[in-house]
Design a protein around this motif. Structure first.
Motif, PDB file in Angstrom:
ATOM      1  N   LEU A  23      40.542  43.036  32.825  1.00  6.38           N
ATOM      2  CA  LEU A  23      40.076  42.798  34.194  1.00  6.38           C
ATOM      3  C   LEU A  23      38.873  41.864  34.247  1.00  6.38           C
ATOM      4  O   LEU A  23      38.553  41.331  35.306  1.00  6.38           O
ATOM      5  N   ASN A  24      38.199  41.681  33.133  1.00  5.51           N
ATOM      6  CA  ASN A  24      37.022  40.803  33.105  1.00  5.51           C
ATOM      7  C   ASN A  24      37.356  39.383  32.660  1.00  5.51           C
ATOM      8  O   ASN A  24      36.464  38.557  32.534  1.00  5.51           O
ATOM      9  N   LYS A  25      38.640  39.122  32.465  1.00 11.46           N
ATOM     10  CA  LYS A  25      39.020  37.830  31.886  1.00 11.46           C
ATOM     11  C   LYS A  25      39.874  36.979  32.817  1.00 11.46           C
ATOM     12  O   LYS A  25      39.685  35.768  32.902  1.00 11.46           O
ATOM     13  N   TYR A  26      40.795  37.602  33.539  1.00  7.93           N
ATOM     14  CA  TYR A  26      41.806  36.840  34.270  1.00  7.93           C
ATOM     15  C   TYR A  26      41.382  36.509  35.695  1.00  7.93           C
ATOM     16  O   TYR A  26      40.567  37.219  36.297  1.00  7.93           O
ATOM     17  N   ASN A  27      41.986  35.447  36.239  1.00  7.62           N
ATOM     18  CA  ASN A  27      41.709  35.023  37.619  1.00  7.62           C
ATOM     19  C   ASN A  27      42.621  35.768  38.598  1.00  7.62           C
ATOM     20  O   ASN A  27      43.439  36.605  38.198  1.00  7.62           O
ATOM     21  N   VAL A  28      42.484  35.438  39.883  1.00  2.00           N
ATOM     22  CA  VAL A  28      43.235  36.150  40.924  1.00  2.00           C
ATOM     23  C   VAL A  28      44.740  35.993  40.727  1.00  2.00           C
ATOM     24  O   VAL A  28      45.497  36.968  40.818  1.00  2.00           O
ATOM     25  N   GLU A  29      45.186  34.784  40.438  1.00  4.20           N
ATOM     26  CA  GLU A  29      46.621  34.540  40.304  1.00  4.20           C
ATOM     27  C   GLU A  29      47.220  35.345  39.157  1.00  4.20           C
ATOM     28  O   GLU A  29      48.300  35.942  39.293  1.00  4.20           O
ATOM     29  N   ARG A  30      46.517  35.386  38.035  1.00  2.07           N
ATOM     30  CA  ARG A  30      47.034  36.146  36.879  1.00  2.07           C
ATOM     31  C   ARG A  30      47.006  37.639  37.154  1.00  2.07           C
ATOM     32  O   ARG A  30      47.930  38.375  36.767  1.00  2.07           O
ATOM     33  N   LEU A  31      45.988  38.125  37.831  1.00  2.00           N
ATOM     34  CA  LEU A  31      45.900  39.564  38.123  1.00  2.00           C
ATOM     35  C   LEU A  31      47.015  39.995  39.077  1.00  2.00           C
ATOM     36  O   LEU A  31      47.596  41.071  38.917  1.00  2.00           O
ATOM     37  N   THR A  32      47.323  39.160  40.078  1.00  2.00           N
ATOM     38  CA  THR A  32      48.345  39.545  41.052  1.00  2.00           C
ATOM     39  C   THR A  32      49.754  39.469  40.472  1.00  2.00           C
ATOM     40  O   THR A  32      50.698  39.958  41.101  1.00  2.00           O
ATOM     41  N   SER A  33      49.917  38.895  39.291  1.00  2.00           N
ATOM     42  CA  SER A  33      51.243  38.887  38.669  1.00  2.00           C
ATOM     43  C   SER A  33      51.634  40.274  38.190  1.00  2.00           C
ATOM     44  O   SER A  33      52.810  40.527  37.904  1.00  2.00           O
ATOM     45  N   HIS A  34      50.660  41.178  38.080  1.00  2.00           N
ATOM     46  CA  HIS A  34      50.982  42.558  37.705  1.00  2.00           C
ATOM     47  C   HIS A  34      51.425  43.331  38.940  1.00  2.00           C
ATOM     48  O   HIS A  34      50.798  43.240  39.991  1.00  2.00           O
ATOM     49  N   PRO A  35      52.521  44.088  38.847  1.00  2.00           N
ATOM     50  CA  PRO A  35      53.042  44.794  40.030  1.00  2.00           C
ATOM     51  C   PRO A  35      52.075  45.783  40.666  1.00  2.00           C
ATOM     52  O   PRO A  35      52.228  46.125  41.843  1.00  2.00           O
ATOM     53  N   TYR A  36      51.093  46.264  39.924  1.00  2.00           N
ATOM     54  CA  TYR A  36      50.189  47.288  40.440  1.00  2.00           C
ATOM     55  C   TYR A  36      48.898  46.714  41.027  1.00  2.00           C
ATOM     56  O   TYR A  36      48.010  47.465  41.426  1.00  2.00           O
ATOM     57  N   ILE A  37      48.768  45.384  41.076  1.00  2.00           N
ATOM     58  CA  ILE A  37      47.564  44.760  41.631  1.00  2.00           C
ATOM     59  C   ILE A  37      47.991  43.772  42.698  1.00  2.00           C
ATOM     60  O   ILE A  37      48.702  42.802  42.408  1.00  2.00           O
ATOM     61  N   ASN A  38      47.571  44.014  43.945  1.00  2.00           N
ATOM     62  CA  ASN A  38      47.903  43.074  45.004  1.00  2.00           C
ATOM     63  C   ASN A  38      46.796  42.028  45.152  1.00  2.00           C
ATOM     64  O   ASN A  38      45.772  42.084  44.463  1.00  2.00           O
ATOM     65  N   PHE A  39      47.011  41.108  46.069  1.00  2.00           N
ATOM     66  CA  PHE A  39      46.097  39.968  46.226  1.00  2.00           C
ATOM     67  C   PHE A  39      44.678  40.409  46.574  1.00  2.00           C
ATOM     68  O   PHE A  39      43.698  39.914  46.009  1.00  2.00           O
ATOM     69  N   TYR A  40      44.545  41.359  47.497  1.00  2.00           N
ATOM     70  CA  TYR A  40      43.216  41.779  47.946  1.00  2.00           C
ATOM     71  C   TYR A  40      42.485  42.578  46.864  1.00  2.00           C
ATOM     72  O   TYR A  40      41.263  42.464  46.724  1.00  2.00           O
ATOM     73  N   GLN A  41      43.216  43.337  46.087  1.00  2.00           N
ATOM     74  CA  GLN A  41      42.598  44.059  44.980  1.00  2.00           C
ATOM     75  C   GLN A  41      42.123  43.083  43.906  1.00  2.00           C
ATOM     76  O   GLN A  41      41.041  43.269  43.328  1.00  2.00           O
ATOM     77  N   ALA A  42      42.920  42.052  43.649  1.00  2.00           N
ATOM     78  CA  ALA A  42      42.515  41.040  42.666  1.00  2.00           C
ATOM     79  C   ALA A  42      41.250  40.316  43.126  1.00  2.00           C
ATOM     80  O   ALA A  42      40.353  40.039  42.321  1.00  2.00           O
ATOM     81  N   LYS A  43      41.158  40.013  44.435  1.00  2.00           N
ATOM     82  CA  LYS A  43      39.954  39.362  44.962  1.00  2.00           C
ATOM     83  C   LYS A  43      38.730  40.251  44.792  1.00  2.00           C
ATOM     84  O   LYS A  43      37.648  39.776  44.455  1.00  2.00           O
ATOM     85  N   VAL A  44      38.896  41.560  45.019  1.00  2.00           N
ATOM     86  CA  VAL A  44      37.777  42.496  44.843  1.00  2.00           C
ATOM     87  C   VAL A  44      37.301  42.484  43.397  1.00  2.00           C
ATOM     88  O   VAL A  44      36.099  42.466  43.121  1.00  2.00           O
ATOM     89  N   ILE A  45      38.239  42.481  42.461  1.00  2.00           N
ATOM     90  CA  ILE A  45      37.887  42.483  41.036  1.00  2.00           C
ATOM     91  C   ILE A  45      37.096  41.229  40.677  1.00  2.00           C
ATOM     92  O   ILE A  45      36.042  41.298  40.027  1.00  2.00           O
ATOM     93  N   VAL A  46      37.592  40.068  41.105  1.00  2.00           N
ATOM     94  CA  VAL A  46      36.923  38.802  40.768  1.00  2.00           C
ATOM     95  C   VAL A  46      35.552  38.716  41.442  1.00  2.00           C
ATOM     96  O   VAL A  46      34.569  38.287  40.823  1.00  2.00           O
ATOM     97  N   GLU A  47      35.457  39.125  42.721  1.00  2.00           N
ATOM     98  CA  GLU A  47      34.177  39.078  43.427  1.00  2.00           C
ATOM     99  C   GLU A  47      33.174  40.059  42.827  1.00  2.00           C
ATOM    100  O   GLU A  47      31.968  39.767  42.767  1.00  2.00           O
ATOM    101  N   HIS A  48      33.650  41.212  42.379  1.00  2.00           N
ATOM    102  CA  HIS A  48      32.753  42.171  41.718  1.00  2.00           C
ATOM    103  C   HIS A  48      32.178  41.564  40.444  1.00  2.00           C
ATOM    104  O   HIS A  48      30.979  41.703  40.170  1.00  2.00           O
TER     105      HIS A  48
END
Length: 300
Positions: free
Chosen positions: A242-267
């Motif tokens: 979670l500390n390495k990938y960008n939004v696009e790579r995170l959302t490729s996982h079925p359990y992470i949606n776009f808004y959750q990926a944005k929260v991770i990157v912004e955090h």
């Protein structure tokens, strides 16, 4: 001499006086109308006020349009999941991030008898951008009824020489490993064809591996009756950092949606690297159920 230029005949003098009288009468009428008909002035003022209010409302609509459009786009949740373009409905297409007018084009194409035989044929949909197709391609599954059929005797003869156990099916009571079964082995399960087998393999790759058999029900049109044929051998699961990938790579996982990926990157940008899932539980985008099913697939 000056009389030659300033002298007027009696007729000319009469016309001049009449013209001055008419001008005076016109000015007198315009000056007395507001006094005689005060409602005309009020109506004129009301018309001016209504015109100004109309302009103000138009400007306000222009101002609000971009905001509303942005708000709708921002709140629309994109859910990437396996889908068959030959059977999916408009709601499924919209959830995948496909615009409504493109979804209508797809349904119109199907209504006229059109079929998608391969994932690549879906790229020809009018309005679908190459980048969007590239994002959706791993999730496209073509049902057995829509797969491209062989069109020559030569291809039929080539298939005839393949393994004679192709149509062999496992007897009741057989269990196979869901972690590493390939399409050939999956097709030996009664009721599983090439299309279903490919969907299971594709979803396993998207997840990074299964950790429980019931995850099969996350694939559309797979019932719990299929679960009795599988076991989990606890094969290593591919984890995402979670500390390495960008939004696009995170959302490729079925359990992470776009808004959750944005929260991770912004955090990460504001507070530094994540150290545990407990930090994500503070955000409303993550429920306890989301974190529970995500836990086996992430690392820090």
């Amino acid at each position: 001499m000056w009389k030659d230029f300033l002298y007027f005949t009696k007729t000319e003098r009469t016309g001049f006086y009449v013209l001055i009288a008419l001008i005076f009468v016109v000015f007198l009428i315009f000056w007395t109308i507001p006094l005689i008909f005060p409602s005309a002035q009020v109506n004129e003022q009301m018309s001016e006020t209504a015109y100004r209010e109309f302009l103000a409302s138009v400007h306000q609509k222009d101002k609000n349009w971009n905001y509303n459009d942005y708000y709708i786009n921002k709140k629309q949740e994109i859910i990437l999941a396996p889908f068959d373009p030959n059977t999916a409905d408009s709601i499924t297409f919209v959830r995948l991030g496909i615009r409504p007018y493109i979804a209508r084009n797809i349904l119109h194409y199907r209504a006229k008898g059109g079929k998608f035989r391969t994932p690549e044929s879906f790229a020809k949909v009018y309005g679908l951008s190459p980048d969007q197709f590239k994002l959706l391609k791993p999730y496209i599954t073509i049902g057995d009824n829509f797969l491209k059929k062989a069109d020559s005797l030569r291809q039929f003869a080539a298939r005839a020489g393949q393994d004679t156990l192709k149509y062999y099916k496992y007897p009741e009571g057989t269990v196979i490993s869901l972690d590493d079964a390939d399409t050939t082995e999956l097709k030996k399960i009664p009721g599983v064809g090439i299309g279903t087998a490919k969907r299971i393999i594709a979803y396993r790759q998207q997840l990074g591996g299964f950790y429980k058999v019931s995850q099969l029900q996350e694939i559309s049109h797979l019932s719990a009756e299929l679960n009795r044929w599988f076991i989990i051998k606890k094969e290593p699961i591919h984890r995402i950092n979670l500390n390495k990938y960008n939004v696009e790579r995170l959302t490729s996982h079925p359990y992470i949606n776009f808004y959750q990926a944005k929260v991770i990157v912004e955090h990460r940008n504001k507070k530094g690297a994540l150290k545990s899932l407990r930090e994500l539980s503070l955000y409303e985008e993550f429920t306890s159920k989301d974190l529970e099913r995500l836990a086996p697939y992430i690392c820090f």
